[in-house]
Write a protein that holds these residues in place. Structure first.
Motif, PDB file in Angstrom:
ATOM      1  N   TRP A   9     114.840  25.193 135.094  1.00 14.97           N
ATOM      2  CA  TRP A   9     115.287  24.982 133.720  1.00 14.97           C
ATOM      3  C   TRP A   9     116.539  24.122 133.806  1.00 14.97           C
ATOM      4  O   TRP A   9     117.493  24.478 134.490  1.00 14.97           O
ATOM      5  N   MET A  86     109.798  34.568 124.563  1.00 20.31           N
ATOM      6  CA  MET A  86     109.578  33.178 124.166  1.00 20.31           C
ATOM      7  C   MET A  86     108.559  33.080 123.041  1.00 20.31           C
ATOM      8  O   MET A  86     108.698  32.264 122.129  1.00 20.31           O
ATOM      9  N   ILE A 168     114.965  39.301 131.503  1.00 22.40           N
ATOM     10  CA  ILE A 168     114.340  39.039 132.795  1.00 22.40           C
ATOM     11  C   ILE A 168     115.046  39.829 133.892  1.00 22.40           C
ATOM     12  O   ILE A 168     116.163  39.508 134.257  1.00 22.40           O
ATOM     13  N   ALA A 170     114.600  39.847 136.997  1.00 22.45           N
ATOM     14  CA  ALA A 170     114.725  39.149 138.280  1.00 22.45           C
ATOM     15  C   ALA A 170     116.031  38.372 138.423  1.00 22.45           C
ATOM     16  O   ALA A 170     116.390  37.969 139.521  1.00 22.45           O
ATOM     17  N   ARG A 171     116.725  38.095 137.301  1.00 21.80           N
ATOM     18  CA  ARG A 171     117.977  37.321 137.378  1.00 21.80           C
ATOM     19  C   ARG A 171     119.131  38.219 136.956  1.00 21.80           C
ATOM     20  O   ARG A 171     119.397  38.380 135.755  1.00 21.80           O
ATOM     21  N   TRP A 174     121.674  37.369 134.166  1.00 23.79           N
ATOM     22  CA  TRP A 174     121.181  37.360 132.786  1.00 23.79           C
ATOM     23  C   TRP A 174     120.833  38.746 132.279  1.00 23.79           C
ATOM     24  O   TRP A 174     120.833  38.988 131.070  1.00 23.79           O
ATOM     25  N   PHE A 327     117.896  39.046 143.177  1.00 20.76           N
ATOM     26  CA  PHE A 327     117.973  40.356 143.808  1.00 20.76           C
ATOM     27  C   PHE A 327     118.417  40.200 145.248  1.00 20.76           C
ATOM     28  O   PHE A 327     118.057  39.235 145.909  1.00 20.76           O
ATOM     29  N   ARG A 333     114.035  31.871 154.174  1.00 17.30           N
ATOM     30  CA  ARG A 333     112.630  31.500 154.308  1.00 17.30           C
ATOM     31  C   ARG A 333     112.468  30.496 155.424  1.00 17.30           C
ATOM     32  O   ARG A 333     113.239  29.588 155.514  1.00 17.30           O
TER      33      ARG A 333
ATOM     34  N   TYR B 105     108.852  29.820 132.275  1.00 17.24           N
ATOM     35  CA  TYR B 105     109.493  31.115 132.035  1.00 17.24           C
ATOM     36  C   TYR B 105     109.077  32.107 133.124  1.00 17.24           C
ATOM     37  O   TYR B 105     109.886  32.912 133.591  1.00 17.24           O
ATOM     38  N   MET B 107     108.472  31.484 136.153  1.00 16.25           N
ATOM     39  CA  MET B 107     109.195  31.199 137.394  1.00 16.25           C
ATOM     40  C   MET B 107     110.580  31.830 137.369  1.00 16.25           C
ATOM     41  O   MET B 107     111.120  32.222 138.389  1.00 16.25           O
ATOM     42  N   MET B 108     111.150  31.921 136.153  1.00 11.75           N
ATOM     43  CA  MET B 108     112.430  32.614 136.011  1.00 11.75           C
ATOM     44  C   MET B 108     112.232  34.110 136.237  1.00 11.75           C
ATOM     45  O   MET B 108     113.079  34.783 136.808  1.00 11.75           O
ATOM     46  N   ALA B 109     111.084  34.630 135.755  1.00  8.01           N
ATOM     47  CA  ALA B 109     110.879  36.079 135.730  1.00  8.01           C
ATOM     48  C   ALA B 109     110.442  36.648 137.074  1.00  8.01           C
ATOM     49  O   ALA B 109     110.596  37.832 137.316  1.00  8.01           O
ATOM     50  N   CYS B 110     109.901  35.809 137.955  1.00  6.69           N
ATOM     51  CA  CYS B 110     109.368  36.325 139.223  1.00  6.69           C
ATOM     52  C   CYS B 110     110.498  36.612 140.208  1.00  6.69           C
ATOM     53  O   CYS B 110     111.193  35.701 140.639  1.00  6.69           O
ATOM     54  N   PRO B 111     110.700  37.886 140.589  1.00  8.96           N
ATOM     55  CA  PRO B 111     111.791  38.190 141.530  1.00  8.96           C
ATOM     56  C   PRO B 111     111.508  37.684 142.932  1.00  8.96           C
ATOM     57  O   PRO B 111     112.418  37.615 143.747  1.00  8.96           O
ATOM     58  N   TYR B 112     110.255  37.327 143.215  1.00  7.80           N
ATOM     59  CA  TYR B 112     109.895  36.888 144.562  1.00  7.80           C
ATOM     60  C   TYR B 112     109.871  35.364 144.673  1.00  7.80           C
ATOM     61  O   TYR B 112     109.586  34.830 145.738  1.00  7.80           O
ATOM     62  N   ASP B 113     110.132  34.671 143.601  1.00 10.50           N
ATOM     63  CA  ASP B 113     110.053  33.204 143.569  1.00 10.50           C
ATOM     64  C   ASP B 113     108.727  32.713 144.149  1.00 10.50           C
ATOM     65  O   ASP B 113     108.698  31.807 144.982  1.00 10.50           O
ATOM     66  N   ALA B 114     107.650  33.333 143.702  1.00 10.64           N
ATOM     67  CA  ALA B 114     106.350  33.025 144.285  1.00 10.64           C
ATOM     68  C   ALA B 114     105.659  31.846 143.604  1.00 10.64           C
ATOM     69  O   ALA B 114     104.620  31.393 144.051  1.00 10.64           O
ATOM     70  N   ALA B 179     112.845  46.365 141.026  1.00 12.30           N
ATOM     71  CA  ALA B 179     112.445  45.535 139.891  1.00 12.30           C
ATOM     72  C   ALA B 179     111.292  46.167 139.115  1.00 12.30           C
ATOM     73  O   ALA B 179     110.919  45.682 138.049  1.00 12.30           O
TER      74      ALA B 179
END
Lengths: 333, 191
Positions: A9, A86, A168, A170-171, A174, A327, A333, B105, B107-114, B179
């Protein structure tokens, strides 16, 4: 391989979140002025109403080009996904766009508004030739009705921009209810600042006195909003720092990390503290001596511009820094 | 992976069990995946995490293969504004590329960045557990190619599957359990 940080974003999102806030704020302050001041704040109501639809239109236009399929944006309108902020926001923005556009039309000054014709009785609805000018009474009632319906929706739009980020898990940066509050107050403040700026540079024909009333009202509202923002930032900061490891670590982004300067100087000092000092100085005679508000176009304009810069940077910091927050532990990686 | 209701007809729940001790970071799974799924250059559907531990001179490095977790409670699916990301009956989380408008959106929400953006598809994409192979009875490409047999794949709801047996006899953990994603990837704790 490193754990890559990509900003999926980007600036388009920042612009959109900011402009949506300005629109919502302009609409809400216009509605507030209509209800609280009536004719006394008529100019504020008009300026707010005439601004309200446009920043959002610009923001939405820009936003579309952030999509990988810009011309399929209308897919959003084929569904409601109740768990997606959204999706809810899409419908909220649609309602807001329609209402702010109607409100805009009702506030267009004469003689341009005279182009508008409306049916005066139910029998006339299907006979456009019978449609006539709106009476002064009809205009007044319509404005109030639209302002009343739009008021919660405007507040909703202001809050939605924060919930979009906040909902969210995961962040960690936020994922706190305070982002929504911060964005709401900042949105309202940005809207008020825009109205202030335009009001300052389009002086009314009937003299100076009018300007002082308006200024008193706008500066008071803005001061309250800035203080509210500060009251959100302080607990935001403390809570996050004293929260779980992931949340506490996310604060390092603005405490020594890459966004430290832009947050503390850009958002807090330029966007909040200096405008608060200027507005406090303007209001000082009112509080202290029950005299008229101090007024200088230069300082007034400056504080409004600073509020807008701060509002923009707030969204910039949160959108960008939030995407890095993660997290813990992060594995390589 | 307990089935909450024993009365309900048992559904499939595809999942991975990763054995870190058997992974040598050869990255053959990544290559196999890219070839099998035509993944754009520079993007990956699966990857290998490195975790260092210990104090010099007794250092240890653990390799943890990872890909989309096909979460039961998938954050990506929840936030999708068009319903492009959806759950299949067997627990797979998939993307309908036509419905995806690319708002990112998820991609923002995925905690694993998958997830990643596939420019050619103009959509967001990710690991599908090789759904096209599963549907014809074959294991995912990364599992088939894994030379150390570190990646195990199967039905977590079937007590007789390899993955269920491994979980029954080993100490295991999951990533970012806090999560609340209810991931379908389990890691066997290193010895």
């Amino acid at each position: 391989m490193e754990h890559d940080v990509h900003f999926h974003w980007n600036m388009l999102i920042v612009i959109y979140l900011f402009t949506a806030g300005v629109s919502a704020g302009a609409f809400v302050i216009s509605g507030l002025a209509t209800y609280l001041g009536g004719t006394r704040y008529k100019r504020i109501s008009r300026i707010g109403a005439l601004i309200a639809p446009w920043p959002l239109m610009l923001g939405l236009f820009v936003l579309i080009f952030d999509l990988t399929k810009p011309f399929q944006f209308w897919w959003l309108f084929l569904t409601i996904q109740w768990t997606s902020p959204m999706s809810i926001g899409t419908w909220l923005l649609t309602a807001f766009s329609i209402l702010s556009m109607l409100y805009f039309i009702l506030w267009i000054p004469r003689p341009w508004r005279d182009l508008l014709r409306v049916p005066h009785s139910t029998a006339d609805i299907f006979q456009p030739r019978q449609w006539r000018l709106m009476t002064r009474e009809m205009v007044g009632i319509s404005r109030r009705v639209i302002a009343a319906i739009g008021f919660p929706i405007g507040l909703g739009v202001g809050m939605y921009t924060g919930i979009l980020l906040g909902a969210i898990p995961a962040r960690p940066l936020w994922n706190t209810p305070m982002v929504a509050q911060l964005f709401l107050f900042s949105a309202m403040s940005s809207g008020v600042a825009t109205v202030l700026l335009i009001a300052a540079f389009t002086p009314p024909k009937d003299g100076h006195d009018h300007l002082l009333h308006e200024r008193h009202f706008l500066v008071t509202v803005d001061t309250v909003l800035i203080v509210l923002e500060i009251f959100v930032i302080i607990p935001f900061f403390l809570h996050q720092s004293l929260n779980t490891w992931s949340s506490a670590e996310s604060m390092s982004l603005i405490m020594g990390g890459p966004f430290t300067l832009v947050f503390w100087v850009g958002v807090v000092l330029v966007g909040l503290l200096i405008p608060l000092a200027i507005e406090g100085f303007e209001l000082f005679p009112v509080i202290w001596k029950e005299a008229a508000v101090k007024y200088s176009r230069l300082w007034g304009g400056l504080s409004a511009v600073m509020v807008l810069i701060g509002g923009f940077l707030l969204r910039y910091v949160l959108v960008y820094a939030g995407q890095i927050s993660h997290f813990l532990p992060i594995m390589e990686r | 992976m307990a089935n909450p209701s024993t009365d309900a007809p048992r559904k499939k729940r595809w999942g991975f069990v990763m054995e870190s001790d058997r992974c040598i970071d050869c990255q053959a799974c990544m290559v196999a995946c890219s070839v099998e799924n035509n993944v754009p250059i520079g993007k990956h559907r699966n990857w290998i995490n490195h975790k260092e531990s210990g104090i010099f001179p007794n250092l240890n490095q653990t390799f943890m293969p990872e890909n989309c977790h096909h979460c039961n409670n998938a954050p990506c699916e929840r936030v999708c504004p068009t319903g492009a990301t959806y759950h299949r009956d067997d627990g797979l989380v998939l993307v309908d590329y036509d419905k995806c408008i690319g708002c990112k959106y998820c991609m923002m929400a995925c905690p694993y960045d998958a997830r990643y953006v596939d420019e050619e598809k103009a959509a967001v994409d990710k690991c599908t557990f090789c759904v096209h192979r599963l549907d014809v009875g074959q294991p995912p490409a990364c599992v088939e190619t894994c030379i150390g047999r570190a990646r195990h794949f199967g039905d977590l709801n079937d007590p007789n599957s390899k993955v269920s047996k491994l979980l029954a006899t080993h100490d295991y953990y999951q990533l970012y359990e806090e999560a609340g994603t209810e991931s379908a990837i389990y890691y066997i704790r290193s010895k």
